[in-house]
Design a protein around this motif. Structure first.
Motif, PDB file in Angstrom:
ATOM      1  N   GLY A   9     -40.402 -16.635  55.116  1.00  0.00           N
ATOM      2  CA  GLY A   9     -40.178 -17.090  53.742  1.00  0.00           C
ATOM      3  C   GLY A   9     -41.480 -16.963  52.972  1.00  0.00           C
ATOM      4  O   GLY A   9     -42.466 -17.631  53.304  1.00  0.00           O
ATOM      5  N   ASN A  10     -41.485 -16.078  51.991  1.00  0.00           N
ATOM      6  CA  ASN A  10     -42.675 -15.884  51.165  1.00  0.00           C
ATOM      7  C   ASN A  10     -42.488 -16.692  49.876  1.00  0.00           C
ATOM      8  O   ASN A  10     -41.710 -16.296  49.012  1.00  0.00           O
ATOM      9  N   TRP A  11     -43.169 -17.809  49.801  1.00  0.00           N
ATOM     10  CA  TRP A  11     -42.980 -18.712  48.652  1.00  0.00           C
ATOM     11  C   TRP A  11     -43.729 -18.221  47.412  1.00  0.00           C
ATOM     12  O   TRP A  11     -43.596 -18.799  46.340  1.00  0.00           O
ATOM     13  N   LYS A  12     -44.535 -17.191  47.576  1.00  0.00           N
ATOM     14  CA  LYS A  12     -45.313 -16.609  46.469  1.00  0.00           C
ATOM     15  C   LYS A  12     -46.076 -17.713  45.719  1.00  0.00           C
ATOM     16  O   LYS A  12     -46.451 -18.706  46.316  1.00  0.00           O
ATOM     17  N   MET A  13     -46.281 -17.539  44.404  1.00  0.00           N
ATOM     18  CA  MET A  13     -47.068 -18.538  43.659  1.00  0.00           C
ATOM     19  C   MET A  13     -46.111 -19.558  43.031  1.00  0.00           C
ATOM     20  O   MET A  13     -45.980 -19.662  41.808  1.00  0.00           O
ATOM     21  N   GLY A  92     -50.540  -6.395  52.499  1.00  0.00           N
ATOM     22  CA  GLY A  92     -49.961  -5.188  51.908  1.00  0.00           C
ATOM     23  C   GLY A  92     -48.689  -5.440  51.129  1.00  0.00           C
ATOM     24  O   GLY A  92     -47.929  -4.509  50.842  1.00  0.00           O
ATOM     25  N   HIS A  93     -48.433  -6.703  50.764  1.00  0.00           N
ATOM     26  CA  HIS A  93     -47.233  -6.996  49.967  1.00  0.00           C
ATOM     27  C   HIS A  93     -47.255  -6.161  48.686  1.00  0.00           C
ATOM     28  O   HIS A  93     -48.321  -5.917  48.121  1.00  0.00           O
ATOM     29  N   SER A  94     -46.098  -5.761  48.228  1.00  0.00           N
ATOM     30  CA  SER A  94     -46.058  -4.856  47.058  1.00  0.00           C
ATOM     31  C   SER A  94     -46.680  -5.503  45.824  1.00  0.00           C
ATOM     32  O   SER A  94     -47.211  -4.798  44.963  1.00  0.00           O
ATOM     33  N   TYR A 164     -40.414  -3.741  55.909  1.00  0.00           N
ATOM     34  CA  TYR A 164     -40.029  -2.677  54.972  1.00  0.00           C
ATOM     35  C   TYR A 164     -39.437  -3.353  53.735  1.00  0.00           C
ATOM     36  O   TYR A 164     -38.388  -3.998  53.808  1.00  0.00           O
ATOM     37  N   GLU A 165     -40.166  -3.227  52.629  1.00  0.00           N
ATOM     38  CA  GLU A 165     -39.744  -3.880  51.393  1.00  0.00           C
ATOM     39  C   GLU A 165     -39.752  -2.856  50.255  1.00  0.00           C
ATOM     40  O   GLU A 165     -40.810  -2.630  49.633  1.00  0.00           O
ATOM     41  N   PRO A 166     -38.599  -2.230  49.989  1.00  0.00           N
ATOM     42  CA  PRO A 166     -38.571  -1.301  48.859  1.00  0.00           C
ATOM     43  C   PRO A 166     -38.928  -2.051  47.570  1.00  0.00           C
ATOM     44  O   PRO A 166     -38.349  -3.100  47.284  1.00  0.00           O
ATOM     45  N   ALA A 169     -36.398  -3.337  45.156  1.00  0.00           N
ATOM     46  CA  ALA A 169     -35.477  -4.397  45.596  1.00  0.00           C
ATOM     47  C   ALA A 169     -36.126  -5.774  45.572  1.00  0.00           C
ATOM     48  O   ALA A 169     -35.444  -6.781  45.764  1.00  0.00           O
ATOM     49  N   ILE A 170     -37.429  -5.829  45.344  1.00  0.00           N
ATOM     50  CA  ILE A 170     -38.129  -7.120  45.435  1.00  0.00           C
ATOM     51  C   ILE A 170     -37.985  -7.899  44.140  1.00  0.00           C
ATOM     52  O   ILE A 170     -38.418  -7.447  43.075  1.00  0.00           O
ATOM     53  N   GLY A 171     -37.335  -9.045  44.259  1.00  0.00           N
ATOM     54  CA  GLY A 171     -37.197  -9.949  43.113  1.00  0.00           C
ATOM     55  C   GLY A 171     -36.292  -9.411  42.022  1.00  0.00           C
ATOM     56  O   GLY A 171     -36.276  -9.931  40.900  1.00  0.00           O
ATOM     57  N   THR A 172     -35.524  -8.369  42.321  1.00  0.00           N
ATOM     58  CA  THR A 172     -34.698  -7.728  41.291  1.00  0.00           C
ATOM     59  C   THR A 172     -33.222  -8.063  41.441  1.00  0.00           C
ATOM     60  O   THR A 172     -32.428  -7.765  40.549  1.00  0.00           O
ATOM     61  N   GLY A 209     -37.096  -6.598  53.603  1.00  0.00           N
ATOM     62  CA  GLY A 209     -37.309  -7.546  52.507  1.00  0.00           C
ATOM     63  C   GLY A 209     -36.926  -6.916  51.189  1.00  0.00           C
ATOM     64  O   GLY A 209     -37.180  -5.726  50.953  1.00  0.00           O
ATOM     65  N   GLY A 210     -36.328  -7.725  50.322  1.00  0.00           N
ATOM     66  CA  GLY A 210     -35.935  -7.246  48.993  1.00  0.00           C
ATOM     67  C   GLY A 210     -34.577  -7.810  48.637  1.00  0.00           C
ATOM     68  O   GLY A 210     -33.551  -7.286  49.047  1.00  0.00           O
ATOM     69  N   SER A 211     -34.619  -8.950  47.913  1.00  0.00           N
ATOM     70  CA  SER A 211     -33.389  -9.589  47.416  1.00  0.00           C
ATOM     71  C   SER A 211     -32.403  -9.969  48.527  1.00  0.00           C
ATOM     72  O   SER A 211     -31.182  -9.929  48.335  1.00  0.00           O
ATOM     73  N   VAL A 212     -32.954 -10.348  49.685  1.00  0.00           N
ATOM     74  CA  VAL A 212     -32.082 -10.859  50.753  1.00  0.00           C
ATOM     75  C   VAL A 212     -31.589 -12.241  50.332  1.00  0.00           C
ATOM     76  O   VAL A 212     -32.355 -13.061  49.811  1.00  0.00           O
ATOM     77  N   VAL A 231     -38.242 -12.911  53.095  1.00  0.00           N
ATOM     78  CA  VAL A 231     -37.419 -13.410  51.997  1.00  0.00           C
ATOM     79  C   VAL A 231     -38.311 -14.061  50.944  1.00  0.00           C
ATOM     80  O   VAL A 231     -39.136 -14.911  51.280  1.00  0.00           O
ATOM     81  N   GLY A 232     -38.154 -13.657  49.703  1.00  0.00           N
ATOM     82  CA  GLY A 232     -38.921 -14.275  48.621  1.00  0.00           C
ATOM     83  C   GLY A 232     -38.114 -15.376  47.962  1.00  0.00           C
ATOM     84  O   GLY A 232     -38.058 -16.511  48.446  1.00  0.00           O
ATOM     85  N   GLY A 233     -37.455 -15.032  46.866  1.00  0.00           N
ATOM     86  CA  GLY A 233     -36.745 -16.029  46.045  1.00  0.00           C
ATOM     87  C   GLY A 233     -35.847 -16.966  46.832  1.00  0.00           C
ATOM     88  O   GLY A 233     -35.886 -18.198  46.639  1.00  0.00           O
ATOM     89  N   ALA A 234     -35.047 -16.411  47.735  1.00  0.00           N
ATOM     90  CA  ALA A 234     -34.080 -17.252  48.454  1.00  0.00           C
ATOM     91  C   ALA A 234     -34.748 -18.176  49.471  1.00  0.00           C
ATOM     92  O   ALA A 234     -34.113 -19.111  49.971  1.00  0.00           O
TER      93      ALA A 234
HETATM   94  C1  PEP Z   1     -40.805 -10.683  48.928  1.00  0.00           C
HETATM   95  O1  PEP Z   1     -41.499 -11.186  48.075  1.00  0.00           O
HETATM   96  O2  PEP Z   1     -41.314 -10.317  49.993  1.00  0.00           O
HETATM   97  C2  PEP Z   1     -39.377 -10.522  48.653  1.00  0.00           C
HETATM   98  C3  PEP Z   1     -38.684  -9.800  49.490  1.00  0.00           C
HETATM   99  O3  PEP Z   1     -38.880 -11.130  47.534  1.00  0.00           O
HETATM  100  P1  PEP Z   1     -37.332 -11.321  47.129  1.00  0.00           P
HETATM  101  O4  PEP Z   1     -36.597 -11.775  48.370  1.00  0.00           O
HETATM  102  O5  PEP Z   1     -37.330 -12.348  46.057  1.00  0.00           O
HETATM  103  O6  PEP Z   1     -36.828  -9.994  46.668  1.00  0.00           O
END
Ligand code: PEP
Length: 248
Positions: A9-13, A92-94, A164-166, A169-172, A209-212, A231-234
């Protein structure tokens, strides 16, 4: 070869002392699939607090620098993360690559240094939409992998999980289809076999990773080369528990 499923779980900022406490409490009191390795990555300021209170898994930093200490204002070292109880670091996060301009060479140095210090690394790779549409997905991902492969020894791959995080797909909300994810994961595994070793290729976990979210994780998780999720947002929502338990 069985690879243990891993969910990060990537809680980001995001968050505050209060919301971080409540996320930790929610996970500590949930019934989680014990076969799944769970890692949460709070903002750096909260890593120490979460490392002391989180009982449902391990803790990651979201970034570190490639030196132990010194005149690097604003940075933290993997030694510092380790000192406060984190075992993992995302590198190396996008968002680091595209918002903060980190290139493959810097990411590789960071991975090398974090491994040397004894951290586990979630190493992120992935293509932008333009790169995918230009059929350059594997070229870009392989170049990102090569930079790290050139910097680390074969044995060190045991402490690396590839995410692998296209970027598109991240946060979109635009998730890769299970087939798109599997195609790139299989290509990464093939690349590891060719460029590192068959043993590393079989043992290395590759997360998607990417909008899971709770709705798409089951199908993605069924693919043979999808060994987990970043997983970011979720991960900030109760559905993170469903994602951890997606294989039940
Ligand atoms: C992420 O930040 O690594 C990510 C995958 O974000 P999200 O799940 O929100 O797309």
């Amino acid at each position: 070869m069985t690879r243990q499923f891993i969910v990060g779980g990537n809680w980001k900022m995001n968050g505050s002392q209060a919301t971080v406490d409540s996320l930790v409490q929610g996970l500590n009191s949930a019934t989680l699939d014990k076969s799944v390795e769970v890692v949460v990555a709070p903002p750096a300021l909260y890593v120490a607090k979460v490392a002391q209170t989180f009982k449902a898994g391990q803790v990651a930093g979201q970034n570190t620098y490639c030196a132990s200490k010194g005149a690097f204002t604003g940075e933290i070292s993997p030694e510092m993360l380790k000192d406060v109880g984190a075992q993992w670091v995302i590198l190396g996060h996008s968002e680091r690559r595209h918002v903060f301009g980190e290139n493959d060479a810097l990411v590789a140095k960071k991975v090398k240094h974090a491994l040397a210090v004894g951290m586990q690394v979630m190493f992120c790779v992935g293509e932008t939409l333009d790169e995918r549409e230009a059929n350059r997905t594997t070229e870009v991902v392989f170049q990102q992998l090569q930079a790290v492969a050139d910097a680390i020894d074969e044995a060190e791959w045991a402490h690396v999980v590839i995410a692998y995080e296209p970027v598109w797909a991240i946060g979109t909300g635009k998730v890769a289809t299970p087939e798109q994810a599997q195609e790139v994961h299989a290509a990464i595994r093939g690349w590891l076999s060719d460029k590192v070793s068959a043993a590393v290729s079989q043992a290395t976990r590759i997360m998607y990773g990417g909008s899971v979210n709770a709705g798409n994780c089951k199908e993605l998780g069924k693919k043979p080369d999808v060994d987990g999720f970043l997983v970011g947002g979720a991960s900030l929502k109760p559905e993170f528990i469903d994602i951890i338990n997606c294989q039940q």
